[in-house]
Design a protein around this motif. Structure first.
Motif, PDB file in Angstrom:
ATOM      1  N   LEU A   1      16.183  49.649  63.696  1.00 14.95           N
ATOM      2  CA  LEU A   1      15.177  48.865  62.985  1.00 14.95           C
ATOM      3  C   LEU A   1      15.843  47.848  62.061  1.00 14.95           C
ATOM      4  O   LEU A   1      15.497  46.660  62.076  1.00 14.95           O
ATOM      5  CB  LEU A   1      14.262  49.786  62.179  1.00 14.95           C
ATOM      6  CG  LEU A   1      13.207  49.092  61.327  1.00 14.95           C
ATOM      7  CD1 LEU A   1      12.170  48.418  62.207  1.00 14.95           C
ATOM      8  CD2 LEU A   1      12.554  50.090  60.394  1.00 14.95           C
ATOM      9  N   LEU A   2      16.805  48.289  61.276  1.00 15.73           N
ATOM     10  CA  LEU A   2      17.504  47.373  60.372  1.00 15.73           C
ATOM     11  C   LEU A   2      18.346  46.366  61.154  1.00 15.73           C
ATOM     12  O   LEU A   2      18.424  45.193  60.778  1.00 15.73           O
ATOM     13  CB  LEU A   2      18.357  48.152  59.377  1.00 15.73           C
ATOM     14  CG  LEU A   2      17.559  48.951  58.344  1.00 15.73           C
ATOM     15  CD1 LEU A   2      18.479  49.806  57.496  1.00 15.73           C
ATOM     16  CD2 LEU A   2      16.714  48.035  57.473  1.00 15.73           C
ATOM     17  N   LEU A   3      18.942  46.805  62.250  1.00 14.01           N
ATOM     18  CA  LEU A   3      19.711  45.897  63.101  1.00 14.01           C
ATOM     19  C   LEU A   3      18.826  44.774  63.626  1.00 14.01           C
ATOM     20  O   LEU A   3      19.244  43.612  63.676  1.00 14.01           O
ATOM     21  CB  LEU A   3      20.328  46.673  64.264  1.00 14.01           C
ATOM     22  CG  LEU A   3      21.098  45.851  65.290  1.00 14.01           C
ATOM     23  CD1 LEU A   3      22.439  45.423  64.705  1.00 14.01           C
ATOM     24  CD2 LEU A   3      21.309  46.644  66.562  1.00 14.01           C
TER      25      LEU A   3
ATOM     26  N   ALA B   1      13.942  51.160  68.526  1.00 16.43           N
ATOM     27  CA  ALA B   1      13.708  51.913  67.283  1.00 16.43           C
ATOM     28  C   ALA B   1      12.345  52.594  67.329  1.00 16.43           C
ATOM     29  O   ALA B   1      12.217  53.775  67.001  1.00 16.43           O
ATOM     30  CB  ALA B   1      13.806  50.990  66.070  1.00 16.43           C
ATOM     31  N   VAL B   2      11.326  51.864  67.753  1.00 10.30           N
ATOM     32  CA  VAL B   2       9.977  52.433  67.835  1.00 10.30           C
ATOM     33  C   VAL B   2       9.935  53.533  68.891  1.00 10.30           C
ATOM     34  O   VAL B   2       9.318  54.584  68.685  1.00 10.30           O
ATOM     35  CB  VAL B   2       8.932  51.327  68.120  1.00 10.30           C
ATOM     36  CG1 VAL B   2       7.557  51.927  68.396  1.00 10.30           C
ATOM     37  CG2 VAL B   2       8.856  50.346  66.957  1.00 10.30           C
TER      38      VAL B   2
ATOM     39  N   LEU C   1      19.029  57.106  64.179  1.00  9.46           N
ATOM     40  CA  LEU C   1      19.276  56.013  65.121  1.00  9.46           C
ATOM     41  C   LEU C   1      18.155  54.974  65.078  1.00  9.46           C
ATOM     42  O   LEU C   1      18.403  53.769  65.148  1.00  9.46           O
ATOM     43  CB  LEU C   1      19.429  56.557  66.535  1.00  9.46           C
ATOM     44  CG  LEU C   1      20.681  57.380  66.806  1.00  9.46           C
ATOM     45  CD1 LEU C   1      20.602  58.041  68.171  1.00  9.46           C
ATOM     46  CD2 LEU C   1      21.918  56.537  66.671  1.00  9.46           C
ATOM     47  N   ALA C   2      16.919  55.436  64.946  1.00  8.58           N
ATOM     48  CA  ALA C   2      15.785  54.511  64.856  1.00  8.58           C
ATOM     49  C   ALA C   2      15.887  53.640  63.607  1.00  8.58           C
ATOM     50  O   ALA C   2      15.627  52.434  63.661  1.00  8.58           O
ATOM     51  CB  ALA C   2      14.467  55.289  64.868  1.00  8.58           C
ATOM     52  N   CYS C   3      16.272  54.244  62.489  1.00  7.82           N
ATOM     53  CA  CYS C   3      16.444  53.471  61.242  1.00  7.82           C
ATOM     54  C   CYS C   3      17.522  52.407  61.419  1.00  7.82           C
ATOM     55  O   CYS C   3      17.356  51.259  60.995  1.00  7.82           O
ATOM     56  CB  CYS C   3      16.809  54.394  60.078  1.00  7.82           C
ATOM     57  SG  CYS C   3      15.461  55.441  59.520  1.00  7.82           S
TER      58      CYS C   3
END
Length: 186
Positions: free
Chosen positions: A84-86, A104-105, A79-81
């Motif tokens: 982050l890309l979003l 994300a962080v 979910l964080a990845c």
């Protein structure tokens, strides 16, 4: 431990001071480019000290993570990845959150807090989690609200975003022991 603590301070203090009177005066004195340069150098020095501090610390075990957290961490990281890309590429789900980078962080930090238990990791990840929550709160107070950020990857943006998310996640999963230490999850 001193390097780690100093690194966290140098990394986060400039971020926390953005928009505050001393930083505004510094920006006026140095100009936009000079300000960004000094800001970047201080943050980079903090990052270097964090890495050096994490490598040198004799880690004391603070707590034993529950067994289930080892299984939750990869899900949180996936979910964080995605978030982050979003935050960088946009997408439909940006209508639901105005804070994809901070979320994300936060998920990254929570995944690692739940799966570790050492003093240095707890200090590092708790600081990142706290900063993320503070950043979300500050953005909320400034009136930042969810809005559609159009995708940048063309016609099939959401599919590309999912594929890039999976690629980033699998890369981190495979390379984590080599880049950051810890045990392999595959």
């Amino acid at each position: 431990m001193v390097e780690l603590a100093l690194g966290l301070l140098l990394f986060f203090l400039p971020h926390l001071m953005v928009g505050q009177a001393p930083m505004v005066r510094l920006r006026q004195r140095l100009g936009a480019k000079g300000y960004r340069g000094v800001f970047s150098l201080v943050v980079l020095l903090g990052l270097v000290l964090i890495v050096v501090g994490m490598g040198r610390v004799d880690d004391v075990r603070l707590y034993q993570p529950p067994a289930w957290s080892q299984h939750l961490a990869p899900l949180l990281m996936l979910l964080a990845c995605y978030l982050l890309l979003l935050s960088q590429l946009g997408g439909a789900i940006s209508r639901q959150t105005a804070h994809p980078m901070s979320l994300a962080v936060l998920l990254w930090a929570l995944a690692h807090l739940g799966a570790n238990g050492g003093l240095s990791g707890t200090l590092l990840f708790a600081t990142f989690a706290l900063y993320s929550l503070l950043a979300i709160w500050r953005q909320y107070l400034r009136g930042v609200r969810p809005r559609l950020r159009p995708g940048r990857l063309g016609r099939h943006h959401e599919i590309w975003l999912a594929l890039f998310t999976l690629a980033l996640f699998l890369s981190l999963l495979l390379l984590h022991p080599h880049l950051f230490g810890g045990r392999s999850l595959v």
